[in-house]
Design a protein around this motif. Structure first.
Motif, short mmCIF file in Angstrom:
data_model
loop_
_atom_site.label_atom_id
_atom_site.label_comp_id
_atom_site.label_asym_id
_atom_site.label_seq_id
_atom_site.Cartn_x
_atom_site.Cartn_y
_atom_site.Cartn_z
N MET A 1 7.46 -7.75 16.43
CA MET A 1 6.66 -6.88 15.60
C MET A 1 7.30 -6.45 14.43
N LEU A 2 8.46 -6.58 14.04
CA LEU A 2 9.04 -6.29 12.48
C LEU A 2 8.70 -7.67 11.92
N ALA A 3 8.86 -8.51 12.54
CA ALA A 3 8.45 -9.80 11.74
C ALA A 3 7.15 -9.85 11.21
N ASP A 4 6.15 -9.49 12.12
CA ASP A 4 4.80 -9.26 11.75
C ASP A 4 4.58 -8.40 10.50
N ALA A 5 5.48 -7.26 10.74
CA ALA A 5 5.08 -6.41 9.77
C ALA A 5 5.74 -6.54 8.42
N PHE A 6 6.87 -7.37 8.46
CA PHE A 6 7.31 -7.93 7.12
C PHE A 6 6.54 -8.65 6.56
N VAL A 7 5.56 -9.71 7.15
CA VAL A 7 4.82 -10.54 6.67
C VAL A 7 3.67 -9.88 5.94
N SER A 8 3.32 -8.80 6.74
CA SER A 8 2.08 -8.23 6.19
C SER A 8 2.53 -7.47 4.86
N ALA A 9 3.62 -6.88 4.61
CA ALA A 9 4.04 -6.25 3.51
C ALA A 9 4.12 -7.23 2.25
N GLU A 10 4.72 -8.51 2.70
CA GLU A 10 4.90 -9.49 1.66
C GLU A 10 3.52 -10.02 1.25
N GLY A 11 2.77 -9.99 2.00
CA GLY A 11 1.52 -10.54 1.83
C GLY A 11 0.55 -9.57 0.84
N SER A 12 0.75 -8.46 1.37
CA SER A 12 0.17 -7.39 0.22
C SER A 12 0.96 -7.14 -1.07
N LYS A 13 2.26 -7.43 -1.22
CA LYS A 13 2.90 -7.50 -2.32
C LYS A 13 2.08 -8.49 -3.20
N SER A 14 1.90 -9.52 -2.79
CA SER A 14 1.18 -10.70 -3.48
C SER A 14 -0.03 -10.38 -4.31
N VAL A 15 -1.00 -9.89 -3.29
CA VAL A 15 -2.12 -9.53 -3.81
C VAL A 15 -2.21 -8.20 -4.33
N ALA A 16 -1.44 -7.17 -4.31
CA ALA A 16 -1.26 -5.91 -5.24
C ALA A 16 -0.81 -6.43 -6.71
N LEU A 17 0.18 -7.23 -6.71
CA LEU A 17 0.69 -7.59 -8.07
C LEU A 17 -0.44 -8.45 -8.80
N HIS A 18 -1.48 -9.11 -8.30
CA HIS A 18 -2.49 -9.77 -8.80
C HIS A 18 -3.39 -8.73 -9.55
N ALA A 19 -3.75 -7.80 -8.72
CA ALA A 19 -4.50 -6.79 -8.95
C ALA A 19 -3.95 -5.92 -10.35
N ALA A 20 -2.75 -5.72 -10.23
CA ALA A 20 -2.10 -5.17 -11.58
C ALA A 20 -2.16 -5.76 -12.63
N TRP A 21 -1.90 -7.31 -12.53
CA TRP A 21 -2.07 -8.02 -13.63
C TRP A 21 -3.39 -8.03 -14.03
N ALA A 22 -4.51 -8.37 -13.09
CA ALA A 22 -5.73 -8.33 -13.79
C ALA A 22 -6.38 -7.13 -14.34
N ALA A 23 -5.72 -5.91 -14.03
CA ALA A 23 -6.31 -4.67 -14.67
C ALA A 23 -6.13 -4.62 -16.21
N ASP A 24 -5.37 -5.43 -16.67
CA ASP A 24 -4.87 -5.75 -17.69
C ASP A 24 -5.29 -6.82 -18.69
N THR A 25 -5.60 -7.96 -17.92
CA THR A 25 -6.01 -9.29 -18.28
C THR A 25 -7.71 -9.56 -18.41
N LEU A 26 -7.93 -9.33 -17.23
CA LEU A 26 -9.50 -9.86 -16.98
C LEU A 26 -10.64 -8.94 -17.22
#
Length: 347
Positions: A242-267
């Motif tokens: 359960m904890l491993a799945d939660a950790f993976v979900s959080a890490e995957g979300s971190k990547s896509v959220a960082l891309h969204a922040a980058w895109a807000a100023d760039t695209l």
């Protein structure tokens, strides 16, 4: 994009983490400690984080959307009860309109369903909506239509109180008078609003990522001390999964959220909003599952008021609802990819 943080961005993350770890609430009871909340608010004010999107040279902001997202993530990680989302987005609106700043604290006014900025139509004299992240806010910014685009509408705010989220009070504005402010750079355009919306969604995603990180940390800390049958529950394979799945979900979300922040100023506006909508659909779905996992790991006490896990879940609920939930943002993605970049930026 380069997903690695620059040395300056990494230093910002570390500084934000140290500050909030020291002053953020450690228990539900500490949410009612005004002295601690005041110290946290004073420290955040002194840091200048709420001014990251104010203009520096020309029309450019002091800091990028990625840096604003870093701060939002760290505040979400500890469920910090100090304003950031509202003041930051109000500053972004004023920057885009080249409008002077307010005399006091300010936030943004969202529509009653929280799906986007509140809009006052031509000829209307009253404004309704929900002022989010409104602790200490004296006013909120909405949009007032004119023939060429949008002016800023400044709406007074009173009576902010905790709602679903115990850490970020909201205030309901019901048919309040407003002041129309014309920006020095002219009316805000649809592209301005789309880009602002992309930034706003990116910040909700960053907050959701931080909330997930905080929930996973809380659940892990409990799992390594709570004993059943003479051993800690963290040794049980089901809890580990359960904890491993939660950790993976959080890490995957971190990547896509960082891309969204980058895109807000760039695209371009449409592409930035598309990236933000993808991130929100992913992060919102993951955050609910991760926060519910944290409650489940806590077992029977997870559903009690005294357990801090529900504070993370409540915060995730509000961040999910602001600027559209999973379904609303999947609709944004579908509209963009079907119509070739045509958005309803106020949806």
């Amino acid at each position: 994009m380069d997903v690695r943080l620059s040395p300056e961005q990494q230093a910002l993350r570390e500084a934000a983490a140290r500050l909030v770890d020291d002053l953020a609430p450690k228990s539900v009871a500490e949410l009612d400690d005004p002295a601690r909340a005041t110290r946290l608010d004073t420290a955040v004010t002194g840091s200048g984080w709420r001014e990251l999107r104010t203009p520096a040279d020309g029309e450019l902001p002091l800091a990028s959307a990625v840096e604003a997202a870093i701060v939002a993530e760290e505040l979400g990680r500890v469920a910090a009860d100090t304003p950031f989302f509202g003041p930051t987005l109000a500053a972004e609106l004023r920057r885009r309109a080249a409008a002077p700043g307010p005399a006091g604290a300010e936030t943004v006014l969202l529509s009653p369903d929280l799906s986007g900025l509140a809009v006052v139509e031509d000829g209307d004299t009253l404004c309704s909506g929900v002022a989010v992240d409104a602790r200490s806010a004296a006013s909120a910014l909405a949009l007032a239509r004119n023939g060429e685009g949008y002016d800023l509408a400044v709406v007074p705010v009173t009576g902010a109180a905790p709602g679903r989220d115990l850490t970020r009070p909201i205030a309901t504005v019901d048919r309040a008078p407003f002041e129309r402010r014309h920006g020095a750079s002219g009316p805000l355009t649809e592209a301005d609003i789309e880009t602002w919306t992309a930034l706003a969604i990116a910040l909700t995603c960053a907050d959701l990522v931080g909330t997930m990180r905080g929930a996973v940390r809380l659940a892990r800390s409990y799992a390594i001390v709570r004993q059943q049958y003479g051993v800690t529950i963290g040794t049980f394979q089901s809890v580990q999964h359960m904890l491993a799945d939660a950790f993976v979900s959080a890490e995957g979300s971190k990547s896509v959220a960082l891309h969204a922040a980058w895109a807000a100023d760039t695209l371009p506006a449409g592409e930035a909003l598309d990236a933000a909508a993808v991130a929100k659909a992913y992060c919102a779905r993951a955050a609910r599952a991760v926060c519910e996992t944290a409650i489940q790991v806590h077992g029977g006490i997870g559903n009690t008021w005294e357990c801090f896990a529900h504070v993370h879940l409540r915060r995730a609920f509000l961040s999910t609802q602001m600027l559209g939930d999973v379904g609303a943002n999947l609709d944004r993605v579908a509209a963009h990819r079907k119509l070739g970049g045509v958005h309803d930026g106020l949806r």
